[in-house]
Design an enzyme around this catalytic site. Structure first.
Site, PDB file in Angstrom:
ATOM      1  N   HIS A  65       0.826  -1.213   0.000  1.00  0.00           N
ATOM      2  CA  HIS A  65       0.000   0.000   0.000  1.00  0.00           C
ATOM      3  C   HIS A  65       0.862   1.265   0.000  1.00  0.00           C
ATOM      4  CE1 HIS A  65       0.078  -0.007   4.565  1.00  0.00           C
ATOM      5  NE2 HIS A  65      -0.014   1.290   4.384  1.00  0.00           N
ATOM      6  N   ASP A 114       1.125  -7.644   2.358  1.00  0.00           N
ATOM      7  CA  ASP A 114       1.254  -6.225   2.031  1.00  0.00           C
ATOM      8  C   ASP A 114       2.727  -5.820   1.880  1.00  0.00           C
ATOM      9  OD1 ASP A 114       0.861  -3.538   1.748  1.00  0.00           O
ATOM     10  OD2 ASP A 114      -0.541  -3.348   3.414  1.00  0.00           O
ATOM     11  N   SER A 153       3.849   2.174   8.359  1.00  0.00           N
ATOM     12  CA  SER A 153       3.613   1.208   7.291  1.00  0.00           C
ATOM     13  C   SER A 153       4.946   0.906   6.618  1.00  0.00           C
ATOM     14  CB  SER A 153       2.668   1.806   6.254  1.00  0.00           C
ATOM     15  OG  SER A 153       1.394   1.925   6.801  1.00  0.00           O
TER      16      SER A 153
HETATM   17  N1  ASP Z   1      -2.166   0.798   7.598  1.00  0.00           N
HETATM   18  C1  ASP Z   1      -1.896   1.954   8.349  1.00  0.00           C
HETATM   19  C2  ASP Z   1      -1.865   3.159   7.465  1.00  0.00           C
HETATM   20  O1  ASP Z   1      -2.039   3.027   6.314  1.00  0.00           O
HETATM   21  C3  ASP Z   1      -0.705   1.816   9.219  1.00  0.00           C
HETATM   22  C4  ASP Z   1      -1.085   2.202  10.607  1.00  0.00           C
HETATM   23  O2  ASP Z   1      -1.624   3.296  10.767  1.00  0.00           O
HETATM   24  O3  ASP Z   1      -0.895   1.421  11.535  1.00  0.00           O
HETATM   25  O4  ASP Z   1      -1.709   4.280   7.862  1.00  0.00           O
END
Ligand code: ASP
Length: 724
Positions: free
Chosen positions: A88, A224, A659
């Protein structure tokens, strides 16, 4: 004598108890571990020294942890510039390289040799050289200033001097950030590399498996990750992209452990958490989760619905909007979790109790009373003032500026105001810059979609924002268009000459020669006029006041934090995240999301296939992966029972920006890649609850399995140091 001894034993016991209880909360500054945390970390299982983690004398873990782009973390896994970050995080780079013919988002991408790696434009990778405590130098000469703005000026002056001295005769970049609302300051010296290339990315069905429904959710089965390589010139220095560049040799890279995780294992995460606000008062927390977030959630829902509709219409629009949709929906879903979580733990009550305790402490001593006795009242008054404009501020950001073309207009407006006293050549240069920005903007733009969002957002603004903050266009909308937002939007978009690259380029072709006429045309463009009328309200009636109040609020928090630390001198306070390198530690552990329910700490490929079999489109999988699963031949990437472990959770305090952060075991080996938090714990940016807050990581063996067996790119693993 005996009594004294008992007292001191009790005191030490109290201290240890407190430190241990509070230990999982916090994002710690790596250079300060030897002063504060290292003994506790070693007590919990860590086998490294503070110097192994952060050192300016020898290679240490910090040298392998990088900033990826502007908001993620990555970790170097080979001596030849190869690094891992999340799928991501790499998503926009992958999207920018994708087309309907080469759809790397859907199909994934694998370079089978170095020549096949793809240049990722506009992505930099930043290494941390050192951290320095510069509090005294930053605050030098600030005693006398009275107003907050004088204080700010002085501090900024000092910061400029310190940073420029720090990087003199180097190619480094230095940044100073306040900690504890300006009670402390630290300088971060960085080295930035801009030649970055995409090496590998799984298809989204693997890298974003579960999409929105699974985002921020445990149990999770998403792989991911994406792989990139940093390139440097032949002296290993940063260089602009060139085919002559060679893979960069980092000071160190992280060995990978195949040992896997067990419940209770020590874990530690290093990375760049973005923003937390852990010390907000009860009133601020209440404003956030009872007003600001619910409005923002609704606005994003409206936007997502429209985006989704158009993205389903064609592959071209889907690719253009994939990264934008993902970023809109990511915060939308998180905010919903935050609201639930804060409500569930009664965050406002907890904060109110802490404030009462603080007040009692402050009032129990005359000097303290003078210094701290009134600050909570002051904060209350300031927040009441802020509350009058806070929603308009939010709506400007989330509603007005949700019309994408307004973001381009913002730059256009900036250009118009910045060019006045410039030379002809400078004006040409500014124009060229703006035109190149426009090319990028329109590459990912679809006007009918934006038009519909514009109509929807106008309606939301009119319904939810007080009349005194309505620009005059609403009179026209009611009078001439009988409140029909769609027709109003259509008319103004159709009449505008600024909604396509062709239109803008044609207009600007007469600039700078016909400057006055061109500016006049821009200002009178129907859509630009609407943008300006919103901007005027925002700039004149909201922004200045909002910033003024926030400066004052920050000043009170500076005092509040000073008081809190004085009140509890033995407590380790962790400073709010501010996108500087931090380390958090905890252990692998499950949790109870609700009464009588316990979530195990680990997921497996079995679970992924169970989700796949539901037939839900968010759980679709490439047939090759299903085939691999059915073959049941996972080799060394499986655990001792022959299963592929997909993800695990642990109690490391993380945030957005973490991330792509490496998850280390007690030996400092890589066991996973952090990518998310659990639904019950998304509130951890505002309040950390050790019972409920967990970070979610992909098991490194799952990543290697995908690279090796799924992608057939095992040659990349040969570059890594894998400990079996
Ligand atoms: N998946 C989260 C983000 O995209 C990562 C996190 O905030 O722990 O910000």
């Amino acid at each position: 004598m005996f009594i004294n001894k008992i007292k001191s034993i009790l005191f030490v016991f109290f201290l240890l108890h407190f430190i241990y209880l509070a230990a999982e909360e916090g994002m710690w500054i790596p250079s300060l571990l030897s002063h504060y945390n290292i003994d506790i970390m070693q007590g919990k299982g860590l086998k490294l020294s503070a110097e192994d983690i952060y050192s300016i004398n020898q290679a240490s873990l910090k040298d392998a942890v990088v900033i990826y782009g502007n908001g993620c973390t990555g970790v170097m896994v080979s001596g030849e510039g190869l690094f891992l970050t999340n799928h991501h995080c790499g998503y926009s780079a992958i999207q920018a390289l994708s087309s309907v013919q080469n759809d790397y988002l859907t199909d994934g991408f694998w370079a089978m040799n170095r020549d096949e790696e793809l240049r990722a434009n506009n992505i930099a990778v930043t290494f941390l050289i050192r951290i320095e405590d510069v509090t005294d130098a930053v605050l030098a000469g600030t005693g006398q200033e009275v107003t907050e703005s004088q204080l700010k000026d002085r501090i900024n002056q000092n910061i400029r001097k310190i940073t420029s001295e720090a990087i003199e005769n180097t190619h480094y970049r230095a940044l100073i950030k306040p900690f504890f609302y300006g009670n402390e300051y630290y300088m971060f010296v960085y080295e930035e590399y801009e030649d970055v290339r995409l090496v590998g990315a799984p298809p989204s069905s693997i890298g974003s498996f579960g999409a929105d429904p699974d985002n921020w959710i445990w149990p999770r089965h998403t792989c991911d990750f994406s792989l990139f390589r940093v390139y440097a010139d032949k002296d290993n220095k940063p260089a602009v992209y060139s085919t002559e560049n060679i893979p960069m040799r980092p000071r160190t890279f992280i060995p990978i452990s195949l040992a896997g995780v067990d419940e209770g294992d020590f874990t530690m995460v290093m990375g760049y958490p973005g923003t937390t606000t852990l010390y907000l008062t009860s009133q601020a927390v209440e404003m956030i989760y009872k007003s600001s977030l619910p409005h923002k959630i609704n606005l994003r829902e409206d936007r997502m619905e429209i985006m989704d509709k158009y993205m389903r219409e064609s592959d071209e629009i889907r690719i253009r909007y994939a990264a934008k949709y993902k970023s809109v929906s990511n915060s939308w879903k998180k905010w919903k979790g935050v609201v639930n979580g804060l409500e569930r733990v009664n965050a406002v009550d907890i904060k109110s109790r802490q404030e009462e305790e603080f007040q009692t402490w402050a009032e129990s001593d005359e000097n303290r009373k003078k210094l701290y006795g009134n600050l909570l009242n002051e904060l209350e008054d300031l927040y009441s003032e802020l509350n009058k404009i806070a929603l308009v501020y939010d709506y400007h950001k989330e509603c007005v500026m949700a019309t994408e073309i307004f973001q381009l207009f913002l730059n256009l407006g900036g250009m118009i105001t910045s060019i006045r006293d410039k030379s002809f050549e400078e004006k040409m240069l500014i124009k060229e810059n703006f035109l190149s920005q426009s090319v990028v903007f329109f590459k990912n733009y679809h006007q009918p979609l934006d038009e519909e969002i514009f109509a929807k957002m106008l309606q939301a603004y009119e319904m939810n924002i007080k009349k005194e903050f309505h620009p005059r266009i609403f009179n026209e909308l009611q009078r001439k268009y009988k409140g029909n937002y769609i027709v109003y939007a259509q008319k103004n978009f159709r009449k505008s000459k600024l909604v396509s690259y062709g239109g803008i380029a044609k207009l600007l072709s007469r600039y700078p020669e016909n400057e006055r006429a061109v500016i006049d045309e821009i200002i009178h463009d129907p859509l630009y006029r609407i943008f300006s009328s919103f901007s005027r309200i925002y700039n004149e009636d909201v922004r200045a006041q909002y910033e003024f109040l926030n400066d004052k609020i920050d000043r009170e928090y500076r005092l509040y934090l000073k008081g809190l630390r004085e009140k509890e001198p033995f407590r380790m306070f962790s400073s709010d995240a501010n996108f500087t390198m931090r380390l958090s530690y905890g252990m692998v552990e499950g949790y109870h999301p609700s009464d009588a329910v316990y979530y195990h700490y680990q997921t497996t490929l079995d679970g992924k296939l169970e989700k796949f079999k539901t037939g839900n489109e968010d759980y679709a999988l490439p047939p090759e992966l299903v085939g691999l699963y059915e073959s049941n031949d996972f080799g060394k990437w499986a655990d001792c029972s022959g299963k592929i472990n997909t993800c695990f959770i642990a109690s490391n305090h993380t945030s957005g920006g973490n991330s792509g952060s490496p998850v280390f075991n007690a030996d400092g080996h890589l066991i996973g890649l952090n990518f998310d938090r659990n639904w019950e714990g998304t509130m951890s940016d505002i309040m950390y609850n050790p019972e409920q807050c967990r970070n979610i990581s992909v098991d490194i063996r799952y990543i290697l399995f995908i690279i090796d067996r799924f992608a057939g790119a095992g040659y990349l693993i040969d570059e890594m140091m894998v400990i079996e």
